[in-house]
Design a protein around this motif. Structure first.
Motif, PDB file in Angstrom:
ATOM      1  N   THR A 195     -40.659  -4.369  17.928  1.00  0.00           N
ATOM      2  CA  THR A 195     -41.339  -5.664  17.863  1.00  0.00           C
ATOM      3  C   THR A 195     -40.742  -6.686  18.818  1.00  0.00           C
ATOM      4  O   THR A 195     -41.293  -7.773  18.979  1.00  0.00           O
ATOM      5  N   LYS A 196     -39.635  -6.345  19.462  1.00  0.00           N
ATOM      6  CA  LYS A 196     -38.929  -7.296  20.314  1.00  0.00           C
ATOM      7  C   LYS A 196     -39.143  -6.972  21.780  1.00  0.00           C
ATOM      8  O   LYS A 196     -39.051  -5.818  22.194  1.00  0.00           O
ATOM      9  N   ASP A 218     -37.711  -3.487  23.310  1.00  0.00           N
ATOM     10  CA  ASP A 218     -36.312  -3.203  22.997  1.00  0.00           C
ATOM     11  C   ASP A 218     -36.188  -1.776  22.464  1.00  0.00           C
ATOM     12  O   ASP A 218     -37.028  -1.309  21.688  1.00  0.00           O
ATOM     13  N   LEU A 219     -35.170  -1.072  22.894  1.00  0.00           N
ATOM     14  CA  LEU A 219     -34.993   0.319  22.492  1.00  0.00           C
ATOM     15  C   LEU A 219     -34.770   0.480  20.997  1.00  0.00           C
ATOM     16  O   LEU A 219     -35.088   1.522  20.417  1.00  0.00           O
ATOM     17  N   LEU A 257     -44.569   4.277  22.439  1.00  0.00           N
ATOM     18  CA  LEU A 257     -43.738   4.898  23.461  1.00  0.00           C
ATOM     19  C   LEU A 257     -43.323   3.905  24.535  1.00  0.00           C
ATOM     20  O   LEU A 257     -42.183   3.916  24.996  1.00  0.00           O
ATOM     21  N   GLU A 258     -44.257   3.047  24.941  1.00  0.00           N
ATOM     22  CA  GLU A 258     -43.970   2.034  25.951  1.00  0.00           C
ATOM     23  C   GLU A 258     -44.721   0.762  25.608  1.00  0.00           C
ATOM     24  O   GLU A 258     -45.836   0.811  25.101  1.00  0.00           O
ATOM     25  N   HIS A 259     -44.092  -0.364  25.904  1.00  0.00           N
ATOM     26  CA  HIS A 259     -44.764  -1.647  25.697  1.00  0.00           C
ATOM     27  C   HIS A 259     -44.117  -2.689  26.603  1.00  0.00           C
ATOM     28  O   HIS A 259     -42.941  -3.018  26.453  1.00  0.00           O
ATOM     29  N   GLN A 260     -44.873  -3.146  27.587  1.00  0.00           N
ATOM     30  CA  GLN A 260     -44.414  -4.213  28.473  1.00  0.00           C
ATOM     31  C   GLN A 260     -45.367  -5.396  28.369  1.00  0.00           C
ATOM     32  O   GLN A 260     -46.566  -5.217  28.156  1.00  0.00           O
ATOM     33  N   PRO A 303     -54.352  -7.107  15.771  1.00  0.00           N
ATOM     34  CA  PRO A 303     -54.201  -8.534  16.079  1.00  0.00           C
ATOM     35  C   PRO A 303     -53.233  -8.792  17.226  1.00  0.00           C
ATOM     36  O   PRO A 303     -53.488  -9.638  18.084  1.00  0.00           O
ATOM     37  N   GLN A 304     -52.140  -8.048  17.260  1.00  0.00           N
ATOM     38  CA  GLN A 304     -51.176  -8.225  18.344  1.00  0.00           C
ATOM     39  C   GLN A 304     -51.801  -7.835  19.680  1.00  0.00           C
ATOM     40  O   GLN A 304     -51.635  -8.520  20.690  1.00  0.00           O
TER      41      GLN A 304
END
Length: 457
Positions: free
Chosen positions: A389-390, A384-385, A359-362, A28-29
């Protein structure tokens, strides 16, 4: 008005559904992020920003870092760029100003780049230059890249330079592609090559990939054969195999092949195409040459939207001797951009032994002009490291001074004159400003559709 659309192609749903099965992503996200911006504008318009300001987040406040002033040609390619470090002080060790000038081929591929830097905008010094050459048959394939840095008053070729030699037979078919990299000792060193052998049907039946390097046992440099394709069945083929590993898109697409390792058969690959025009799924089976494990890999490549946006879903099953069940690993990567190239989402996840990690999310947010649809403000955030979810904002771009480079005849690089020889000559400085009487220095010279960099002594 600006329109927003959800990209919900069948291929995308297929990738997401499989990802959910192996626990790679939060579906969903992910689906909520898959939207592309389609500007409501005339097909002939090409809006490009004359000014961009980049900012970074410092102590929860945006801080301006660099300003860019840019001109373009009628295809949206950058002709000149003049940028300033907005944080520069007299104690800074880097240059305050940078000017960049580029030229392009008739196919819109970059030919040259010339870069100057300095702290006095009126007296910038030569810093770097580079140039490209392209294949005479396939004019979008790069055959050389030469990069130079100015050192002690002389141009010195950088190690990143390379050349590619394409060999063809009497029928014009590619038989070998040899890459050589520039060595700091002052010569080109062979690095890799693809050798293509043709079958009775006139199409490639064997593609061999080799790398050149030192043999650890003898210390001598030798050619080492890597994974090769044999008994190839083609879906499409024009006999211009310039990249031995890119056989699933474009003019050369395989349906199946045997895999060779060290000259011996080591597995097979089959490819299914669709549901989208550029989508494909590969199924690979091979044997680990060291451990003898049987490996099955399924890879799904899906186009999310036409703006260089895609997803890659990979699942690997490894069958080891003595194990009843295979070990399963997987990964999911997706890149979603809007029609102006702004990143809307970048995601990379990994699954191993039933554990899934991001691993990565932008993510990116864009404010668009309500009349023409071009971006005004772009904000990019990253994971956020300490909390996956942030999302934490770290980059902002502000775009202004737009021009329509296809509809405005006064735009540099766009003039409706076919007769270049008889067209009026115009000069522009590196900031893109028209100069009536150019004096000594570097300029962009435009005559009809011909645009080139010139130095007036």
């Amino acid at each position: 008005m600006v329109k927003f659309y959800m990209i919900a192609a069948m291929g995308l749903f297929a990738s997401v559904a499989m990802a959910q099965e192996v626990g790679v992503v939060d579906v969903p996200q992910l689906k909520a992020r898959y939207k592309a911006h389609i500007e409501a504008k005339d097909d002939n318009s090409l809006w490009c920003p004359g000014t961009q300001v980049y900012s970074s987040m410092v102590n929860d406040e945006w801080h301006n870092d660099r300003r860019y002033n840019t001109t373009y040609d009628s295809n949206g390619n950058i002709l000149t760029d003049f940028n300033e470090d907005l944080n520069w002080t007299s104690e800074s060790t880097t240059a305050r100003y940078t000017s960049e000038v580029y030229t392009y081929s008739t196919y819109g591929k970059r030919l040259t780049g010339f870069i100057k830097t300095g702290n006095d905008k009126e007296a910038l010094k030569e810093f770097r230059k580079f140039d490209f050459t392209y294949d005479e048959v396939v004019p979008t394939f790069i055959t050389s890249y030469s990069s130079y840095t100015m050192k002690d008053g002389e141009w010195v070729k950088d190690k990143g330079s390379y050349k590619i030699t394409v060999t063809r037979d009497e029928e014009g078919r590619v038989t070998q592609v040899l890459r050589s990299d520039w060595d700091v000792m002052g010569f080109y060193q062979d690095a890799s090559k693809n050798v293509i052998t043709y079958g009775e049907d006139g199409k490639p039946s064997l593609i061999q990939n080799f790398s050149y390097g030192e043999d650890w046992n003898t210390g001598e440099s030798v050619w080492t054969e890597g994974t090769c394709y044999s008994d190839i069945v083609w879906k499409d083929c024009n006999n211009q195999i310039l990249n031995g590993g890119a056989l699933y898109q474009g003019a050369n697409r395989i349906l199946s092949a045997k895999l060779l390792s060290g000259g011996k058969e080591n597995g097979s690959i089959s490819v299914e195409y669709g549901p989208g025009a550029n989508d494909y799924t590969t199924l690979t089976e091979s044997i680990d040459p060291y451990w003898g494990d049987k490996i099955k890999t399924r890879t799904e490549w899906r186009e999310i939207n036409p703006y260089n946006s895609f997803s890659i879903l990979e699942r690997t099953e490894t069958y080891s001797e003595g194990s009843e069940e295979p070990s399963v690993s997987g990964s999911f990567e997706s890149i979603t951009r809007d029609s102006y190239g702004n990143l809307l989402e970048g995601l990379l996840t990994n699954e191993y032994y039933g554990m899934t990690s991001t691993l990565e999310h932008q993510t990116g947010e864009v404010v668009y002009d309500e009349t023409y649809g071009y971006p005004l403000v772009y904000t990019e955030s990253q994971m956020d490291l300490y909390d996956e979810t942030k999302q934490v904002p770290f980059l902002r771009k502000e775009f202004s001074d737009y021009s329509n480079y296809r509809d405005e005849p006064t735009s540099i690089g766009n003039v409706a004159v076919d007769d270049n020889e008889n067209a009026p000559v115009e000069y522009f400085n590196i900031q893109g400003v028209c100069v009536a009487n150019p004096s000594k220095g570097l300029y962009i010279r435009r005559q009809g559709k011909s645009v080139q960099r010139v130095f007036i002594k």
